[in-house]
Motif scaffolding. Structure first.
Motif: not given
Length: 280
Positions: A120-133, A252-263
């Motif tokens: 069970i992945r308790e919380r996976q943040p949903v992210l979005e972007i609509s502008e240039q990186p 969406y990303v696993n909340d424990y994946n700190t390096p990916a979330r930072a990237a």
């Protein structure tokens, strides 16, 4: 037959009301919306069922029931009805995915019969972007060519196994997964940096609607992690997606994946919600 008068099977005649419900949250509903826009609501073509919860004559919630069980805009009453329908059929899905509260409620009702879950992945943040990186894209990330399918498939299998915990060929020998990867390559929705016959970075755009698209399968070769390939690679995929596919990019990303979330934050993604996943 559906078990309650408040829930019924949806079909093509419900297209307008279904899309209105899905398009009220184009990012959160991108997966279901993409599937229905690609295949329609006929269960035979879709390979899934769509259940609708009707309140005072209006469709207020739905549940996609296929390889994934996905509640949409479902409050406690709708979840109770959907859980009754799911229990009557028995488990047909490999996962339950959706908003945290809805999936938590659904699983509390289905768990006693369907459990235990494999994960069970308790919380996976949903992210979005609509502008240039915000960061520089990797100029070597490009669309995968069909001639490179044999290179990218093992990377996809490695990513899936690492992420889900079981290989994608555990059930049918991998034929369905292979077909899906091939489809994404053929339709120009598979991106990678390939050097010397090795996939350095790869990602796919797995769901597409007129309003949003969803990146999946982000992977960097284990020997090359920690060198910025994920950040620059994602920036490149976002650039392609915004220019050619949809005006908003999500994942969406696993909340424990700190390096990916930072990237992803450095690329310019912002958190707009969260989902929960129950995996079987």
């Amino acid at each position: 037959m559906l078990r309650t008068s408040s829930v019924r099977m949806l079909g093509e005649r419900d297209r307008e009301s279904v899309y209105a419900l899905l398009d009220a949250d184009p990012v959160g509903n991108v997966f279901v919306s993409s599937r229905l826009r690609a295949s329609g609501l006929h269960s035979g073509r879709l390979g899934a069922e769509v259940w609708g919860y009707v309140e005072r004559g209006s469709l207020t919630a739905l549940c996609y029931s296929g390889a994934n069980l996905v509640p949409v805009n479902a409050g406690p009453v709708a979840i109770r009805h959907f859980s009754e329908q799911a229990r009557s059929q028995g488990r047909r899905c490999s996962s339950i995915v959706g908003p945290v509260d809805a999936v938590s409620d659904l699983w509390s009702r289905l768990g006693p019969l369907w459990g235990p879950a494999r994960a069970i992945r308790e919380r996976q943040p949903v992210l979005e972007i609509s502008e240039q990186p915000h960061t520089a894209p990797d100029p070597l990330v490009r669309r995968v060519r069909m001639s490179e399918f044999g290179l990218v498939l093992p990377a996809c299998v490695a990513m899936f196994t690492e992420e889900v915990g079981v290989p994608p060929d555990a059930g049918d020998g991998g034929s369905l997964y292979r077909a899906r990867v091939e489809e994404l390559v053929r339709t120009g929705r598979s991106f990678a940096r390939i050097e010397g016959g090795r996939v350095v970075f790869k990602a796919e755009i797995g769901a597409v609607t007129p309003y949003a698209c969803q990146i999946q399968g982000v992977w960097v070769h284990p020997d090359l992690r920690g060198r910025g390939h994920s950040e620059a690679g994602m920036a490149a995929v976002v650039r392609y997606a915004l220019a050619e596919i949809a005006p908003c990019v999500t994942l969406y990303v696993n909340d424990y994946n700190t390096p990916a979330r930072a990237a992803y934050r450095r690329v310019g993604f912002r958190e707009v919600g969260a989902v929960r996943s129950v995996l079987f």
